[in-house]
Design a protein around this motif. Structure first.
Motif, PDB file in Angstrom:
ATOM      1  N   ILE A 216       1.209  -9.363 -50.494  1.00 41.25           N
ATOM      2  CA  ILE A 216      -0.221  -9.629 -50.368  1.00 41.25           C
ATOM      3  C   ILE A 216      -0.938  -9.600 -51.711  1.00 41.25           C
ATOM      4  O   ILE A 216      -1.812 -10.420 -51.978  1.00 41.25           O
ATOM      5  CB  ILE A 216      -0.893  -8.592 -49.428  1.00 41.25           C
ATOM      6  CG1 ILE A 216      -0.220  -8.581 -48.063  1.00 41.25           C
ATOM      7  CG2 ILE A 216      -2.370  -8.919 -49.248  1.00 41.25           C
ATOM      8  CD1 ILE A 216      -0.803  -7.565 -47.114  1.00 41.25           C
ATOM      9  N   ALA A 217      -0.565  -8.652 -52.551  1.00 42.55           N
ATOM     10  CA  ALA A 217      -1.312  -8.400 -53.785  1.00 42.55           C
ATOM     11  C   ALA A 217      -1.523  -9.640 -54.659  1.00 42.55           C
ATOM     12  O   ALA A 217      -2.598  -9.790 -55.253  1.00 42.55           O
ATOM     13  CB  ALA A 217      -0.624  -7.291 -54.585  1.00 42.55           C
ATOM     14  N   PRO A 218      -0.544 -10.549 -54.789  1.00 36.87           N
ATOM     15  CA  PRO A 218      -0.781 -11.710 -55.651  1.00 36.87           C
ATOM     16  C   PRO A 218      -1.965 -12.581 -55.221  1.00 36.87           C
ATOM     17  O   PRO A 218      -2.507 -13.329 -56.032  1.00 36.87           O
ATOM     18  CB  PRO A 218       0.530 -12.488 -55.542  1.00 36.87           C
ATOM     19  CG  PRO A 218       1.559 -11.453 -55.228  1.00 36.87           C
ATOM     20  CD  PRO A 218       0.864 -10.506 -54.307  1.00 36.87           C
ATOM     21  N   ASP A 219      -2.338 -12.497 -53.939  1.00 30.47           N
ATOM     22  CA  ASP A 219      -3.420 -13.346 -53.433  1.00 30.47           C
ATOM     23  C   ASP A 219      -4.783 -12.660 -53.415  1.00 30.47           C
ATOM     24  O   ASP A 219      -5.775 -13.265 -52.987  1.00 30.47           O
ATOM     25  CB  ASP A 219      -3.103 -13.818 -52.003  1.00 30.47           C
ATOM     26  CG  ASP A 219      -2.002 -14.867 -51.976  1.00 30.47           C
ATOM     27  OD1 ASP A 219      -1.778 -15.493 -53.026  1.00 30.47           O
ATOM     28  OD2 ASP A 219      -1.391 -15.046 -50.914  1.00 30.47           O
ATOM     29  N   VAL A 220      -4.853 -11.403 -53.832  1.00 26.98           N
ATOM     30  CA  VAL A 220      -6.126 -10.678 -53.743  1.00 26.98           C
ATOM     31  C   VAL A 220      -6.481 -10.088 -55.091  1.00 26.98           C
ATOM     32  O   VAL A 220      -5.615  -9.817 -55.928  1.00 26.98           O
ATOM     33  CB  VAL A 220      -6.072  -9.567 -52.682  1.00 26.98           C
ATOM     34  CG1 VAL A 220      -5.702 -10.128 -51.328  1.00 26.98           C
ATOM     35  CG2 VAL A 220      -5.090  -8.464 -53.071  1.00 26.98           C
ATOM     36  N   GLN A 221      -7.757  -9.898 -55.266  1.00 26.78           N
ATOM     37  CA  GLN A 221      -8.260  -9.273 -56.476  1.00 26.78           C
ATOM     38  C   GLN A 221      -9.207  -8.151 -56.072  1.00 26.78           C
ATOM     39  O   GLN A 221     -10.308  -8.401 -55.589  1.00 26.78           O
ATOM     40  CB  GLN A 221      -8.988 -10.295 -57.356  1.00 26.78           C
ATOM     41  CG  GLN A 221      -8.074 -11.386 -57.908  1.00 26.78           C
ATOM     42  CD  GLN A 221      -8.829 -12.415 -58.720  1.00 26.78           C
ATOM     43  OE1 GLN A 221     -10.052 -12.434 -58.742  1.00 26.78           O
ATOM     44  NE2 GLN A 221      -8.092 -13.274 -59.414  1.00 26.78           N
ATOM     45  N   LEU A 222      -8.752  -6.923 -56.227  1.00 21.10           N
ATOM     46  CA  LEU A 222      -9.589  -5.779 -55.884  1.00 21.10           C
ATOM     47  C   LEU A 222     -10.588  -5.545 -57.002  1.00 21.10           C
ATOM     48  O   LEU A 222     -10.301  -5.809 -58.175  1.00 21.10           O
ATOM     49  CB  LEU A 222      -8.722  -4.536 -55.675  1.00 21.10           C
ATOM     50  CG  LEU A 222      -7.755  -4.569 -54.478  1.00 21.10           C
ATOM     51  CD1 LEU A 222      -7.019  -3.248 -54.381  1.00 21.10           C
ATOM     52  CD2 LEU A 222      -8.471  -4.865 -53.189  1.00 21.10           C
ATOM     53  N   PRO A 223     -11.778  -4.969 -56.652  1.00 22.22           N
ATOM     54  CA  PRO A 223     -12.177  -4.547 -55.315  1.00 22.22           C
ATOM     55  C   PRO A 223     -13.020  -5.564 -54.563  1.00 22.22           C
ATOM     56  O   PRO A 223     -13.419  -5.322 -53.432  1.00 22.22           O
ATOM     57  CB  PRO A 223     -13.005  -3.304 -55.609  1.00 22.22           C
ATOM     58  CG  PRO A 223     -13.678  -3.623 -56.910  1.00 22.22           C
ATOM     59  CD  PRO A 223     -12.686  -4.464 -57.690  1.00 22.22           C
TER      60      PRO A 223
END
Length: 356
Positions: A216-223
């Protein structure tokens, strides 16, 4: 009920300490028994899809906690829900799903119609004073929304439409027609951890970079990629991915249902706690006709969907956390991450309020 945007409280840390859930809440059978009475037997819960009972005579068995329930499609086409318990001696009336013209108890042969009313008994001469009109399977509240069937064991519960609050409006932003969705695939999982650990993990966005670095992480930018709001006792979320995809809309319905939209399907979770450290999860993959044609699902051991890898990653940490909450060092009073972990605060607040 109107949506209320979740806003970070100025004294959030103090509130977190006040609403901390101690470790024994994840392991104690007494707490588990209270949860069933005060939460599971008082709220509307998803139990299946209407396409599982399309025709008169169709039936489906399910359970809410340890209460056996049966659903039928009557001859007039109405949906009915009843306790799957024969009033004579308590035998379970049906198993699984299928179609029948009547419901017959497998123990003594008592016959009920699809509405649950007693019609006949074997050896009627043994019951000279029996008033069949006074005997029926106890009714359970049942209703549906967009093909999703919900039941409620509380006869005084609010209507489903009120319970759902702003959920239908939130999910209406999805590009696919909800009424056209059909179940394309189902999976069942058994996990060795408490239902609250499972749900807290699900609404926790903060863990994504560490637990899901390749999935999942590659597609999201927190926060900033997630926005959340409250609607009644439900948590609504919208995930804005960093790549050019349709936003993901999530509705978490207290206490046991999560509906998540993706470009190629809608994933629905139904959580059924069996004991404090054992939970069954039913996953429904629903698609519109357009999605079925464009994104045919191929789910097997050789070609698991990305969601299966995500689930395995979550299961690994959740299983460890189930053991960790038993430690005397576990004190859940630490600060929560702004925005990405606020769902945990909301969940615990809702949980404790329900347990009162």
């Amino acid at each position: 009920m109107t949506n209320q945007m979740i806003r970070t409280s100025l004294n959030l840390d103090a509130e977190v300490a006040e609403l901390a859930v101690p470790g024994y809440w994840f392991t104690d059978p007494k707490i588990f028994a209270q949860e069933r009475e005060k939460i599971w037997y008082k709220n509307w819960q998803f139990v299946g899809r209407e396409e599982q009972l399309p025709n008169p005579g169709d039936y489906l068995s399910c359970a809410i906690g340890d209460e056996p329930i049966l659903l039928t499609r009557t001859s007039s086409g109405k949906l009915r829900a009843m306790y799957n318990v024969c009033p004579h001696r308590g035998m379970r009336i049906i198993e699984g799903q299928g179609n029948c013209k009547r419901l017959q108890c497998p123990y003594h042969g008592w016959i009920y119609n699809l509405e649950g009313q007693l019609q006949a008994v074997t050896y009627p001469e043994s019951f000279p004073d029996l008033d069949k009109s006074a005997i029926a399977l106890p009714k359970v509240q049942v209703d549906s929304w967009c093909g999703f069937i919900f039941v409620n064991l509380d006869p005084e519960a609010q209507p489903l439409s009120e319970f759902l609050a702003g959920v239908p409006q939130h999910l209406a932003q999805y590009s696919q027609p909800w009424q056209a969705l059909r179940t394309a695939h189902r999976l069942t999982y058994q996990v060795q951890y408490n239902w609250k650990i499972l749900l807290e993990n699900y609404i926790d966005v903060y863990h994504i970079p560490m637990v899901h670095p390749q999935t999942i992480a590659p597609d999201v930018q927190l926060p900033g990629f997630v926005s959340s709001s409250l609607s009644g006792i439900h948590l609504l979320q919208k995930y804005d991915y960093s790549v050019g995809k349709e936003p993901t809309y999530i509705a978490w319905l207290f206490p046991n249902t999560t509906i998540l939209t993706l470009e190629n399907f809608v994933l629905v979770w139904q959580v059924n706690p069996i004991n404090p450290e054992f939970t069954i999860i039913e996953k429904y993959f629903c698609q519109s006709p357009e999605q079925m044609e464009k994104f045919p699902l191929k789910i097997d051991d050789q070609n698991p969907l990305q969601f299966a890898k995500v689930f395995d990653e979550d299961t690994y940490v959740n299983t460890i956390m189930q053991q960790q909450v038993k430690s005397r060092a576990y004190k859940p009073i630490q600060p929560l991450a702004q925005v990405t972990e606020y769902g945990i605060f909301y969940f615990r607040k809702t949980l404790i309020e329900a347990m009162k």
